[in-house]
Design an enzyme around this catalytic site. Structure first.
Site, PDB file in Angstrom:
ATOM      1  N   GLY A  33     -48.840  17.580  38.553  1.00  0.00           N
ATOM      2  CA  GLY A  33     -49.215  16.680  37.086  1.00  0.00           C
ATOM      3  C   GLY A  33     -49.828  17.807  36.713  1.00  0.00           C
ATOM      4  CG  ASN A  34     -50.188  17.683  32.743  1.00  0.00           C
ATOM      5  OD1 ASN A  34     -51.257  17.394  31.962  1.00  0.00           O
ATOM      6  ND2 ASN A  34     -49.451  17.462  32.085  1.00  0.00           N
ATOM      7  CG  HIS A  35     -56.519  19.788  35.313  1.00  0.00           C
ATOM      8  ND1 HIS A  35     -56.892  18.767  36.415  1.00  0.00           N
ATOM      9  CD2 HIS A  35     -56.192  20.503  35.824  1.00  0.00           C
ATOM     10  CE1 HIS A  35     -56.917  19.513  37.210  1.00  0.00           C
ATOM     11  NE2 HIS A  35     -56.481  20.264  36.738  1.00  0.00           N
ATOM     12  CB  SER A  36     -52.401  15.817  29.080  1.00  0.00           C
ATOM     13  OG  SER A  36     -53.180  15.787  28.547  1.00  0.00           O
TER      14      SER A  36
END
Ligand code: CTP
Ligand code: CA
Length: 226
Positions: A33-36
């Site tokens: 995943g990512n931090h958005s």
């Protein structure tokens, strides 16, 4: 301008916005995943709704309150986000890709939880490219539809942004410099709105709502008169 004082210049328009960040499954309990946070996408949804638009918000793994009067469609992976965006875009006057889409996904997600074994090193994770949803939506756009992308860059912000705008084939690309605490998870953003027609609109550091309103200003100017 405050949301309450918004002029209804998006009345009668349908807009679809993606927000958040995709999760690409490795197994039933794990993902890449990512931090958005989704905050910029939600600000776009709130401001569009306040300006009279019928809003669909495709929300990838966000933990934010659903904006009043907005249709929220939750999605997980890039593949799910793609399907939801293609469906909603077919009826939309404007499409905004504010979500952080994973460029790659695990090539071989497994149906059972991956187990560790004593004395055995884990296998490397093989990745494959995800489709470029913004480029696809741009290529498939209806006559008069305005397509907007977002890009966070760490260097060569304007030159890189211009090249990316051309590569994606969208009408507008909102570029901002990341690093130094800006953008991810914060309530403020600073950006330049680049247009395929050559326009360049700098937006000073301020609330994500303010940037959202400048994006809708740029969209409204490019929509065909109804
Ligand atoms: N995007 C997309 N589908 C992807 C990757 C990105 O639709 N598979 C969209 C994002 O939602 C964003 C825009 O494309 O609106 C720019 O994302 P960005 O990651 O900056 O572009 P990339 O082409 O992936 O370039 P980079 O290699 O710099 O990550
Ligand atoms: Ca990317």
């Amino acid at each position: 301008r405050g949301v309450a004082a918004a002029t209804p210049d998006l009345a009668g328009r349908r807009v679809v916005i993606s927000a958040g960040g995709t999760r690409e499954p490795l197994d039933p309990v794990r993902y890449l995943g990512n931090h958005s946070s989704g905050k910029q996408g939600y600000a776009l949804a709130r401001t569009a709704q306040a300006r009279g638009a019928e809003v669909t918000l495709v929300a990838a793994n966000t933990a934010l309150p659903a904006p009043a009067g907005v249709t929220v469609e939750p999605v997980g992976s890039a593949e799910e986000l793609r399907a939801a965006m293609r469906k909603a875009a077919a009826e939309a006057d404007a499409v905004v890709m504010a979500a952080a889409v994973a460029d790659f996904r695990p090539a071989n997600p497994v149906g059972q939880k991956i187990k560790k074994r004593d004395g055995v090193d884990p296998d490397p994770i093989a990745l494959v490219r995800n489709p470029d949803i913004l480029a696809e939506l741009s290529a498939a756009r209806r006559p008069g539809q305005v397509v907007v992308g977002f890009a966070a860059e760490t260097e060569n912000v304007l030159a890189g942004g211009r090249a990316k705008l051309a590569r994606k084939g969208c009408d507008l690309l909102v570029v901002n410099q990341v690093g130094g605490g800006l953008a991810f998870g914060t309530d403020e953003n600073e950006a330049v709105i680049l247009a395929a027609d050559g326009d360049e609109t700098p937006v000073p550091l301020g609330p994500k709502e303010a940037l959202a309103d400048r994006v809708w200003d740029a969209v409204v100017r490019r929509l065909p008169t109804p």
